[in-house]
Motif scaffolding. Structure first.
Motif, PDB file in Angstrom:
ATOM      1  N   LEU A 208       0.942  -1.024   0.012  1.00 25.48           N
ATOM      2  CA  LEU A 208       0.176  -0.217   0.037  1.00 25.48           C
ATOM      3  C   LEU A 208       1.164   1.317   0.022  1.00 25.48           C
ATOM      4  CD1 LEU A 208      -2.680  -1.352   2.561  1.00 25.48           C
ATOM      5  CD2 LEU A 208      -3.070  -0.303   0.396  1.00 25.48           C
ATOM      6  N   LEU A 209       0.566   2.053  -0.991  1.00 25.13           N
ATOM      7  CA  LEU A 209       1.566   3.349  -1.233  1.00 25.13           C
ATOM      8  C   LEU A 209       0.333   4.483  -1.060  1.00 25.13           C
ATOM      9  CD1 LEU A 209       3.550   2.381  -4.413  1.00 25.13           C
ATOM     10  CD2 LEU A 209       4.403   2.531  -2.005  1.00 25.13           C
ATOM     11  N   VAL A 210       0.601   5.120   0.185  1.00 21.11           N
ATOM     12  CA  VAL A 210      -0.476   6.192   0.580  1.00 21.11           C
ATOM     13  C   VAL A 210      -0.012   7.420   0.581  1.00 21.11           C
ATOM     14  CG1 VAL A 210      -2.329   6.341   2.223  1.00 21.11           C
ATOM     15  CG2 VAL A 210      -1.303   4.151   2.064  1.00 21.11           C
ATOM     16  N   ASP A 211      -0.443   8.276  -0.296  1.00 25.57           N
ATOM     17  CA  ASP A 211      -0.078   9.777  -0.191  1.00 25.57           C
ATOM     18  C   ASP A 211      -1.054  10.709   0.509  1.00 25.57           C
ATOM     19  OD1 ASP A 211       0.173  12.255  -1.016  1.00 25.57           O
ATOM     20  OD2 ASP A 211       0.622  11.872  -3.184  1.00 25.57           O
ATOM     21  N   GLU A 212      -0.617  10.930   1.546  1.00 24.33           N
ATOM     22  CA  GLU A 212      -1.473  11.567   2.672  1.00 24.33           C
ATOM     23  C   GLU A 212      -1.085  13.099   2.975  1.00 24.33           C
ATOM     24  OE1 GLU A 212      -3.191   7.811   5.119  1.00 24.33           O
ATOM     25  OE2 GLU A 212      -1.750   9.058   5.920  1.00 24.33           O
ATOM     26  N   ILE A 213      -0.384  13.737   1.913  1.00 26.37           N
ATOM     27  CA  ILE A 213       0.024  15.103   1.948  1.00 26.37           C
ATOM     28  C   ILE A 213      -0.913  16.139   2.468  1.00 26.37           C
ATOM     29  CG2 ILE A 213       0.059  15.554  -0.358  1.00 26.37           C
ATOM     30  CD1 ILE A 213       2.923  16.525   1.559  1.00 26.37           C
ATOM     31  N   TYR A 214      -2.151  16.046   2.154  1.00 25.49           N
ATOM     32  CA  TYR A 214      -3.320  16.925   2.440  1.00 25.49           C
ATOM     33  C   TYR A 214      -4.083  16.642   3.755  1.00 25.49           C
ATOM     34  CZ  TYR A 214      -2.254  18.468  -1.953  1.00 25.49           C
ATOM     35  OH  TYR A 214      -1.396  19.159  -3.111  1.00 25.49           O
ATOM     36  N   ASP A 215      -3.517  15.688   4.715  1.00 22.28           N
ATOM     37  CA  ASP A 215      -4.310  14.916   5.836  1.00 22.28           C
ATOM     38  C   ASP A 215      -5.151  15.955   6.568  1.00 22.28           C
ATOM     39  OD1 ASP A 215      -2.052  15.806   7.042  1.00 22.28           O
ATOM     40  OD2 ASP A 215      -1.633  13.906   7.917  1.00 22.28           O
ATOM     41  N   ILE A 237       3.315   2.037   3.069  1.00 25.60           N
ATOM     42  CA  ILE A 237       4.109   3.265   3.201  1.00 25.60           C
ATOM     43  C   ILE A 237       3.088   4.656   3.191  1.00 25.60           C
ATOM     44  CG2 ILE A 237       6.122   4.722   2.429  1.00 25.60           C
ATOM     45  CD1 ILE A 237       7.176   2.430   0.972  1.00 25.60           C
ATOM     46  N   THR A 238       3.380   5.327   4.089  1.00 24.05           N
ATOM     47  CA  THR A 238       2.434   6.789   4.233  1.00 24.05           C
ATOM     48  C   THR A 238       3.416   7.764   3.754  1.00 24.05           C
ATOM     49  OG1 THR A 238       1.140   5.795   5.894  1.00 24.05           O
ATOM     50  CG2 THR A 238       1.114   8.076   5.812  1.00 24.05           C
ATOM     51  N   PHE A 239       3.098   8.609   2.975  1.00 20.83           N
ATOM     52  CA  PHE A 239       3.760   9.673   2.508  1.00 20.83           C
ATOM     53  C   PHE A 239       3.170  11.049   2.939  1.00 20.83           C
ATOM     54  CE2 PHE A 239       4.275   6.359  -0.327  1.00 20.83           C
ATOM     55  CZ  PHE A 239       5.783   6.402  -0.817  1.00 20.83           C
ATOM     56  N   SER A 240       4.085  12.015   3.687  1.00 21.08           N
ATOM     57  CA  SER A 240       3.734  13.205   3.833  1.00 21.08           C
ATOM     58  C   SER A 240       4.734  14.203   4.072  1.00 21.08           C
ATOM     59  CB  SER A 240       2.830  13.335   5.269  1.00 21.08           C
ATOM     60  OG  SER A 240       1.763  14.617   5.450  1.00 21.08           O
ATOM     61  N   GLY A 241       4.543  15.421   4.286  1.00 19.97           N
ATOM     62  CA  GLY A 241       5.436  16.413   4.509  1.00 19.97           C
ATOM     63  C   GLY A 241       5.095  17.763   4.769  1.00 19.97           C
ATOM     64  N   LEU A 242       6.080  18.928   4.821  1.00 18.40           N
ATOM     65  CA  LEU A 242       5.898  20.227   5.222  1.00 18.40           C
ATOM     66  C   LEU A 242       5.178  21.196   4.017  1.00 18.40           C
ATOM     67  CD1 LEU A 242       9.166  21.004   7.039  1.00 18.40           C
ATOM     68  CD2 LEU A 242       7.065  20.077   7.959  1.00 18.40           C
ATOM     69  N   SER A 243       4.966  20.637   2.848  1.00 15.28           N
ATOM     70  CA  SER A 243       4.655  21.509   1.687  1.00 15.28           C
ATOM     71  C   SER A 243       3.487  21.921   1.828  1.00 15.28           C
ATOM     72  CB  SER A 243       4.703  20.746   0.411  1.00 15.28           C
ATOM     73  OG  SER A 243       6.015  20.298   0.064  1.00 15.28           O
ATOM     74  N   LYS A 244       2.392  21.376   2.294  1.00 16.30           N
ATOM     75  CA  LYS A 244       1.049  21.751   1.885  1.00 16.30           C
ATOM     76  C   LYS A 244       0.201  22.023   3.264  1.00 16.30           C
ATOM     77  CE  LYS A 244       1.425  20.292  -2.276  1.00 16.30           C
ATOM     78  NZ  LYS A 244       1.755  21.386  -3.405  1.00 16.30           N
ATOM     79  N   VAL A 245       0.064  21.205   4.466  1.00 12.32           N
ATOM     80  CA  VAL A 245      -0.581  21.649   5.591  1.00 12.32           C
ATOM     81  C   VAL A 245       0.462  22.746   6.354  1.00 12.32           C
ATOM     82  CG1 VAL A 245      -0.700  20.769   8.069  1.00 12.32           C
ATOM     83  CG2 VAL A 245      -1.551  19.244   6.055  1.00 12.32           C
ATOM     84  N   HIS A 246       1.722  22.633   6.260  1.00 12.98           N
ATOM     85  CA  HIS A 246       2.508  23.603   6.793  1.00 12.98           C
ATOM     86  C   HIS A 246       2.969  24.775   5.760  1.00 12.98           C
ATOM     87  CE1 HIS A 246       2.421  21.132  10.316  1.00 12.98           C
ATOM     88  NE2 HIS A 246       2.739  20.173   9.663  1.00 12.98           N
ATOM     89  N   ARG A 247       2.777  24.620   4.547  1.00 14.74           N
ATOM     90  CA  ARG A 247       2.682  25.767   3.534  1.00 14.74           C
ATOM     91  C   ARG A 247       4.289  26.065   3.301  1.00 14.74           C
ATOM     92  NH1 ARG A 247      -0.572  25.965   7.737  1.00 14.74           N
ATOM     93  NH2 ARG A 247      -0.001  27.994   8.261  1.00 14.74           N
TER      94      ARG A 247
END
Length: 425
Positions: A208-215, A237-247
Motif C-alpha cells: 500500500l502506497l498512501v499519499d496523505e500530504i493533505y491529511d 508506506i505513508t507519505f507526507s511532508g511540510l509542503s501543504k499543511v505547513h505551507r
C-alpha cells in the motif's frame, strides 16, 4: 549529418511521461509574462506563491539550528526528526513504527520515486487512481513499471469501486496507490472504503502506497482516516511532508513512514536505506522544522473553517460553478484543488488542452487540463484553491466568459443533416 554532429538521444520511456502542471502551458505562460502580460496562474498548489508563509515556529526552529546544518546527516534523516515523526505516527495508532523505518526526503516527490525504485522489476504493475497526481504514473513508468488505472468516477464522487479495483489485479501487480485527500479532486475516502481497499491488498500481497500530504486540509466536517492503522501488520508506506499543511513547499521536506510486520518489510526497508544512502541525505536545514511541525500548534484548521481563507476561496468556486450554466462540480472535501467539468453546449467538441490554451491567451488565466491527470475524458480542468476568494470569483467570471463564447459558437453550427435537407428542398 556526420556522426560527430548527431544529436543526443533520450530515454524512450520519457515519451510516455506527462506532467502538464509544469509543461507546455506553463512554458507558454512564462513567455506571455516576459511580454508583460499579468497572469493568474492556478496550475500549481504552491502556497508561498499566493502569500502564505510557513508558520513562525517552524521558521524559528530552522533559524535556531542553522549553525548545525552544514554537514551531511544520516541518510534516512536527522535522528531527532525521525523520532519525532515516529512518535507522531504512533500517536495515530500506526503499528510497528520506529525511527529506523522513517525516511526523510527532498519532498515527497523524491520518496515516491525511491519507493517505486525499491519495489519494481521491469514489467511490474502498480494500481494507480484515475485521476491521479501524475508523478505517480511518471515514477512508475521511469522505474520500468506499468501504471494500471482504476476509475474514480465523477458520478461516484471521485471514489473508487473496490470491486473494479480488485478486478484489475494481475500476477504482475505489486502495489496499490491511494491519494487521500485526493489531488486533483478533493475527494476524502471514508473508513469503510479504505478497509475494503486494505483487504484487497492483503488478499493479493500488494504494498500500500498512501499519499496523505493533505491529511489536515479538510472542509465541512470531512473526516480523515489514516490508512496505516487500518493496514495493521500489512506492508504500507505513508507519505507526507511540510509542503501543504505547513505551507513550506520550497523547503523540500517530505517523509515516508514504513509500517507493517518487520519480518515482511525488512528487505524492502533495507532497499530504501540503500537508495537513501546513494543520494547522501535530504536537505538538512528544513529537517530541523519537523519536530516543531508535528509537535506544535495546529495552524491549518482555521484556514479550512468558515471564514478561513481556504474555505472562503473554496466557497467562491462552489458558488461560481453552481451559478454557471457551463460548469458542474463535485465539491472538494479536502486538499487544495477543485476539478470542475464543462457541460451543456460549451461541452460540444470540447478539448481540455485546447481550452486551457485559449483561456491563457484570451483571459490571462492558467489552468491544468483534466486529461493531464490520466483520465480518459477531456471535459475537466483543475484549479488550485490558494488565491483569495475575490480573485477566484474574477477567475471564474473569465472562465464563464470563455465558455459562453464556445457555447454560442456551438449553437450556431448547423447540423449536417439539416444542411442536406435544406439543399434538397
Amino acid at each position: 549529418m556526420s556522426p560527430t554532429e548527431k544529436p543526443l538521444s533520450v530515454r524512450e520511456r520519457l515519451s510516455e511521461v506527462r506532467y502538464e502542471i509544469r509543461g507546455e502551458l506553463a512554458r507558454r505562460a512564462h513567455a506571455l509574462e516576459a511580454e508583460g502580460r499579468q497572469l493568474i496562474k492556478l496550475n500549481i498548489g504552491n502556497p508561498g506563491a499566493f502569500g502564505f508563509r510557513a508558520p513562525a515556529h517552524l521558521q524559528r526552529a530552522i533559524i535556531d539550528d542553522i549553525d548545525h546544518t552544514d554537514p551531511y546527516t544520516h541518510q534516512l534523516g536527522l535522528p531527532a526528526a525521525r523520532e519525532a515523526l515516529a512518535s507522531a505516527y504512533r500517536a495515530r495508532n500506526a503499528p510497528h513504527v520506529d525511527s529506523d523505518r522513517v525516511f526523510i526526503g527532498n519532498g515527497v516527490s523524491e520518496l515516491i520515486d525511491m519507493s517505486l525504485r525499491a519495489l519494481l522489476n521491469p514489467g511490474d504493475e502498480v494500481l494507480v487512481p484515475s485521476p491521479d497526481y501524475p508523478l505517480w504514473s511518471a515514477a512508475t513508468i521511469l522505474n520500468d513499471g506499468r501504471p494500471v488505472y482504476y476509475r474514480c468516477a465523477p458520478e461516484n464522487g471521485f471514489l473508487p469501486d473496490p470491486v473494479e479495483v480488485e478486478g484489475l489485479v494481475s500476477s504482475r501487480t505489486r502495489a496499490i496507490v491511494l491519494i487521500n485527500p485526493n489531488n486533483p479532486t478533493g475527494a476524502v475516502y471514508p473508513r469503510e472504503l479504505l478497509e475494503r481497499l486494505v483487504a484487497i491488498a492483503q488478499r493479493h500481497s500488494l504494498l500500500l502506497l498512501v499519499d496523505e500530504i493533505y491529511d489536515q486540509v479538510l472542509y465541512d466536517g470531512a473526516a480523515f482516516e489514516p490508512l496505516a492503522p487500518l493496514a495493521g501488520d500489512h506492508p504500507c508506506i505513508t507519505f507526507s511532508g511540510l509542503s501543504k499543511v505547513h505551507r513550506a513547499c520550497g523547503w523540500r521536506v517530505g517523509w515516508a513512514i514504513l509500517t507493517g510486520a518487520h519480518a515482511r518489510t525488512a528487505e524492502y526497508r533495507n532497499a530504501m536505506d540503500l537508495l537513501s544512502g546513494l543520494r547522501l541525505c535530504a536537505n538538512v536545514a528544513g529537517q530541523y522544522a519537523i519536530a516543531a511541525a508535528v509537535g506544535g500548534p495546529d495552524t491549518i484548521s482555521a484556514l479550512c473553517a468558515p471564514g478561513g481563507r481556504l474555505y472562503e476561496t473554496r466557497r467562491a468556486v462552489v458558488e461560481a460553478c453552481a451559478a454557471s450554466e457551463h460548469l458542474t462540480l463535485v465539491e472538494p472535501k479536502g486538499a487544495l484543488y477543485a476539478f470542475p467539468s464543462v457541460v451543456g453546449p460549451a461541452a460540444r467538441g470540447f478539448d481540455d488542452h485546447r481550452f486551457a490554451l485559449e483561456l491563457l491567451e484570451t483571459e490571462d488565466v492558467l489552468i491544468v487540463p483534466g486529461s493531464s491527470f490520466n483520465v480518459p475524458y477531456r471535459d475537466h480542468f483543475r484549479v488550485t484553491l490558494l488565491p483569495q476568494a475575490e480573485v477566484m470569483r474574477e477567475v471564474f467570471g473569465r472562465i464563464d466568459r470563455a465558455l459562453a463564447r464556445r457555447a454560442e459558437a456551438a449553437t450556431k453550427v448547423v447540423p449536417l443533416k439539416a444542411k442536406t435537407r435544406n439543399a434538397a428542398a
